[in-house]
Every structure is written in C-alpha cells, then in structure tokens.
Motif scaffolding. Structure first.
Motif, PDB file in Angstrom:
ATOM      1  N   UNK A   1       0.823  -1.202   0.000  1.00 49.38           N
ATOM      2  CA  UNK A   1       0.000   0.000   0.000  1.00 49.38           C
ATOM      3  C   UNK A   1       0.861   1.257   0.000  1.00 49.38           C
ATOM      4  N   UNK A   2       1.959   1.234   0.782  1.00 49.79           N
ATOM      5  CA  UNK A   2       2.850   2.397   0.842  1.00 49.79           C
ATOM      6  C   UNK A   2       3.429   2.715  -0.534  1.00 49.79           C
ATOM      7  N   UNK A   3       3.830   1.671  -1.287  1.00 49.72           N
ATOM      8  CA  UNK A   3       4.376   1.881  -2.621  1.00 49.72           C
ATOM      9  C   UNK A   3       3.315   2.444  -3.561  1.00 49.72           C
ATOM     10  N   UNK A   4       2.073   1.977  -3.408  1.00 50.78           N
ATOM     11  CA  UNK A   4       0.997   2.488  -4.252  1.00 50.78           C
ATOM     12  C   UNK A   4       0.728   3.967  -3.958  1.00 50.78           C
ATOM     13  N   UNK A   5       0.757   4.326  -2.681  1.00 52.46           N
ATOM     14  CA  UNK A   5       0.539   5.729  -2.308  1.00 52.46           C
ATOM     15  C   UNK A   5       1.657   6.607  -2.854  1.00 52.46           C
ATOM     16  N   UNK A   6       2.886   6.124  -2.746  1.00 52.39           N
ATOM     17  CA  UNK A   6       4.021   6.895  -3.239  1.00 52.39           C
ATOM     18  C   UNK A   6       3.949   7.046  -4.764  1.00 52.39           C
ATOM     19  N   UNK A   7       3.550   5.988  -5.458  1.00 50.57           N
ATOM     20  CA  UNK A   7       3.412   6.065  -6.913  1.00 50.57           C
ATOM     21  C   UNK A   7       2.337   7.080  -7.308  1.00 50.57           C
ATOM     22  N   UNK A   8       1.223   7.090  -6.563  1.00 51.82           N
ATOM     23  CA  UNK A   8       0.161   8.059  -6.830  1.00 51.82           C
ATOM     24  C   UNK A   8       0.653   9.474  -6.564  1.00 51.82           C
ATOM     25  N   UNK A   9       1.416   9.638  -5.492  1.00 47.46           N
ATOM     26  CA  UNK A   9       1.966  10.945  -5.168  1.00 47.46           C
ATOM     27  C   UNK A   9       2.850  11.466  -6.317  1.00 47.46           C
TER      28      UNK A   9
END
Length: 295
Positions: free
Chosen positions: A1-9
C-alpha cells in the motif's frame, strides 16, 4: 500500500506543470512561485541596537528584493520561466557590493532536506556589450540551528557561491565557505552580536566545481539554470549538489560552524545573494523555489 501511495503521489506531482520541473523529497515544505508574490523572501537586515547606524556596513548596503518582469530596453520584458514575474535581487552599482534575500522558517524534524530553484544572473544592461564578467558572484546559503533539547545543538551555515569573475578576471567556479567568522558586539548593552558571513575571506574551491553557463550573446538575454542542494539536518552535512546537468563532489564540503545562540532554536533559514564586480548593478533573478524534506 505504501508503494501504491508513493506512486500516486509521484503521478500527481508530475501532472502539475508548476511542480513537475522539480524533484522534491516526500513532503513539500514550501513551493515559492513568484508570480504569486514574495512568498516570504525579504531583505536580510543586520542586527542593530539603539540606532540603525550600529548595523555592520555589509548589512547596511542591503535592499529589499523586488518582483520583476525582467524588463530591458531593447525588447520589453523577459518574464519568468512560465509567468511574467520572478524575484529580483539587485546590488548597488559599486564593485564588491552585495545584496541578499532571505526566507525564515523553523524545522519540524532533523531529516534530509532538498533545496531546488531556477535562477539566472545578469549585470544591469547599461552598455552595448555583453558584460559577462560584470557579475562577481551569486549563490545561496542556509542558516541552521538545532533545538533547545539537542545535546549537540550548534549553528551551522553552509554557503555555496558561483565565483563568476573577480577584478575583471574570468573564473567560473563553485566555492564553499567554512570555519568561523568574527563576531562584533552591537550597541552598548552586550545583548546583540553580529557577523558578516559573506565577506570575501574564507572561500575555498569546490572539488571539480569549474562550470560554464549558458550566458546569452547580449546583455539583455537570459537563460534559466537549475540548482539542487541536499542537506541532512540530523548530521548537519551536505548530501548532494547539482547544477543543470552537473553533479558536484561535496565530500570535502565544510560549513561555517559556531556555538548555538540563545534565541535561534530550530532555525531553518534560506538565502540567495549576488555580488557585482563592476560599477553597475548585478541582478540575481529567482523564478521559483521548492524546499522539501524526507519526513
């Protein structure tokens, strides 16, 4: 989830034209686009007590930064990277005159920070000649101090300048300033001290710091340059410095270091400066600045 949030950011940042020209760390501390005003950048006023006449001469020469369309006599206004305005720092028309603009913040966490900006420099176009040696230097500095509960709190002031020319001699190299500077007591109550840390003494060449800039063919043309400086507020050491397509070696970089001062806890200040080498004003223009942190 953290990687997905960072990618969205990252995707959101890249979709924003104002931010996609920067490579910020995780959290944006400030994004200064001078089409929106001064954004907290103001004149560096020297310490004084009882009278403005007690201010050290180095500070007394400073004037306020201005919002500018980069006007010039032959074709009107140049404008910024993608708007009409930039922040203009101008010296007085005297060889060796300097001027500084500063942004005053405090730090939330001792973490890595990144300082990015798009800048350009020129002398005032008072002659029909290029004047590429008329700007002596330009650069930036941080003024930092740890918190009141830090065991090793100290005041640390990393300085970087591009020494363009001196006494008419072409130099074109990056320098840093280390050691300590002499403090002067201001007034007669022994409560105020001052030091002019942009004096000519104490500058050292940055390893591999020779660099040539795009400096266009007449005195009224400008091209914008990118700078990026990473600094760790935990260790008070530089991590990386880049300008345009060049990354410099900061392994030998040192900062001015002095004992912590009683009213500067958690200080996180940033400044730009410019110096003239001729009897004409030198200008440093800043289009935009992004300050970010890894917290």
């Amino acid at each position: 989830m953290t990687q997905e949030i960072e990618a969205l950011r990252q995707e959101l940042r890249l979709a924003d034209p104002a931010m996609s020209r920067f490579d910020p760390l995780r959290r944006i501390i400030s994004h200064d686009d001078f089409s929106r005003g001064h954004c907290g950048w103001s004149q560096l006023v020297g310490n004084y007590e009882g009278s403005l006449d007690t201010m050290l001469p180095g500070y007394a020469q400073h004037t306020s930064a201005m919002l500018s369309t980069l006007p010039h006599w032959d074709a009107g206004s140049h404008g910024g990277v993608d708007s009409s305005y930039a922040l203009k720092i101008a010296t007085r028309p005297k060889p060796g005159a300097q001027n500084v603009a500063i942004k005053r913040l405090t730090m939330r966490k001792r973490c890595p920070i990144r300082f990015e900006a798009y800048v350009t420099f020129k002398p005032e176009a008072t002659e029909l000649r290029l004047g590429d040696n008329d700007v002596r230097s330009w650069g930036f500095l941080f003024d930092l101090q740890g918190g009141d509960r830090d065991a090793d709190a100290r005041r640390v002031m990393p300085h970087l300048r591009f020494l363009n020319a001196e006494n008419g001699k072409t130099l074109r190299k990056w320098q840093y300033k280390s050691g300590q500077t002499e403090f002067t007591s201001i007034g007669n109550e022994n409560k105020t001290l001052s030091h002019y840390h942009l004096s000519p003494q104490g500058w050292a060449d940055l390893a591999g710091g020779d660099q040539l800039f795009c400096y266009n063919e007449i005195a009224t043309k400008v091209n914008w340059h990118y700078i990026c400086f990473d600094f760790d507020l935990g260790t008070m050491r530089p991590l990386r410095f880049a300008c345009n397509d060049r990354e410099m070696d900061v392994s030998g970089f040192e900062s001015i270091e002095i004992a912590a001062m009683p009213n500067l806890w958690n200080m996180l200040n940033f400044a730009f400066f410019v110096e003239t080498d001729a009897a004409k004003r030198a200008f440093l223009y800043i289009d935009s600045v992004c300050i970010s942190g890894d917290f």
